[in-house]
Design a protein around this motif. Structure first.
Motif, PDB file in Angstrom:
ATOM      1  N   LEU A   1       0.829  -1.209   0.000  1.00 54.44           N
ATOM      2  CA  LEU A   1       0.000   0.000   0.000  1.00 54.44           C
ATOM      3  C   LEU A   1       0.857   1.250   0.000  1.00 54.44           C
ATOM      4  N   ARG A   2       1.940   1.256   0.788  1.00 52.73           N
ATOM      5  CA  ARG A   2       2.832   2.419   0.801  1.00 52.73           C
ATOM      6  C   ARG A   2       3.435   2.657  -0.572  1.00 52.73           C
TER       7      ARG A   2
ATOM      8  N   LYS B   1       2.242   1.800  -3.431  1.00 52.43           N
ATOM      9  CA  LYS B   1       1.203   2.173  -4.389  1.00 52.43           C
ATOM     10  C   LYS B   1       0.649   3.577  -4.139  1.00 52.43           C
ATOM     11  N   TYR B   2       0.473   3.948  -2.846  1.00 53.01           N
ATOM     12  CA  TYR B   2      -0.256   5.172  -2.543  1.00 53.01           C
ATOM     13  C   TYR B   2       0.561   6.289  -1.902  1.00 53.01           C
TER      14      TYR B   2
ATOM     15  N   PHE C   1       0.151   9.761  -3.176  1.00 55.51           N
ATOM     16  CA  PHE C   1      -1.093   9.708  -3.943  1.00 55.51           C
ATOM     17  C   PHE C   1      -1.918  10.951  -3.693  1.00 55.51           C
TER      18      PHE C   1
ATOM     19  N   TYR D   1      -5.439  12.412  -3.610  1.00 52.10           N
ATOM     20  CA  TYR D   1      -6.829  11.955  -3.525  1.00 52.10           C
ATOM     21  C   TYR D   1      -7.732  12.986  -4.194  1.00 52.10           C
TER      22      TYR D   1
ATOM     23  N   GLN E   1      -8.358  10.015  -9.851  1.00 52.80           N
ATOM     24  CA  GLN E   1      -7.700   8.974  -9.069  1.00 52.80           C
ATOM     25  C   GLN E   1      -8.558   8.534  -7.881  1.00 52.80           C
ATOM     26  N   SER E   2      -9.259   9.459  -7.257  1.00 49.76           N
ATOM     27  CA  SER E   2     -10.063   9.128  -6.086  1.00 49.76           C
ATOM     28  C   SER E   2     -11.193   8.171  -6.446  1.00 49.76           C
TER      29      SER E   2
ATOM     30  N   PHE F   1      -9.713   4.772  -6.555  1.00 47.86           N
ATOM     31  CA  PHE F   1      -9.377   4.378  -5.196  1.00 47.86           C
ATOM     32  C   PHE F   1     -10.633   3.905  -4.463  1.00 47.86           C
TER      33      PHE F   1
ATOM     34  N   ASN G   1     -11.266   0.352  -2.715  1.00 49.93           N
ATOM     35  CA  ASN G   1     -11.213   0.319  -1.247  1.00 49.93           C
ATOM     36  C   ASN G   1     -12.507   0.709  -0.546  1.00 49.93           C
TER      37      ASN G   1
END
Length: 84
Positions: A39-40, A42-43, A46, A48, A52-53, A56, A60
């Motif tokens: 996750l770190r 990948k994001y 990032f 938001y 992209q959001s 996401f 998630n």
């Protein structure tokens, strides 16, 4: 004499059970670490923002605002991704 043997066997069972629990906890911790490392990667960094959001949220789930949020920090939990 039989009670001594019984107690000895119980101790061995306790140690074996304790070691199994420690190994299980270690495996859980290792899985959690690797998940957070992914996750770190990948994001981290990032942004938001749209679009992209939207991707996401598809992955998630929708964010649920947690207590402790104020005008400076927005703390949320994503239930489907099981991450904060």
């Amino acid at each position: 004499m039989a009670s001594c043997v019984q107690n000895s066997n119980e101790k061995i069972a306790e140690v074996t059970s304790s070691e199994a629990a420690q190994n299980y906890n270690f495996e859980d911790a290792k899985k959690a670490y690797h998940k957070t490392a992914e996750l770190r990667e990948k994001y981290l960094g990032f942004s938001y923002e749209n679009p992209q959001s939207i991707e996401f949220i598809k992955t998630n789930g929708s964010p649920e605002t947690l207590q402790g949020t104020n005008n400076n920090k927005w703390i949320v939990y994503f239930a489907e991704g099981n991450l904060t």
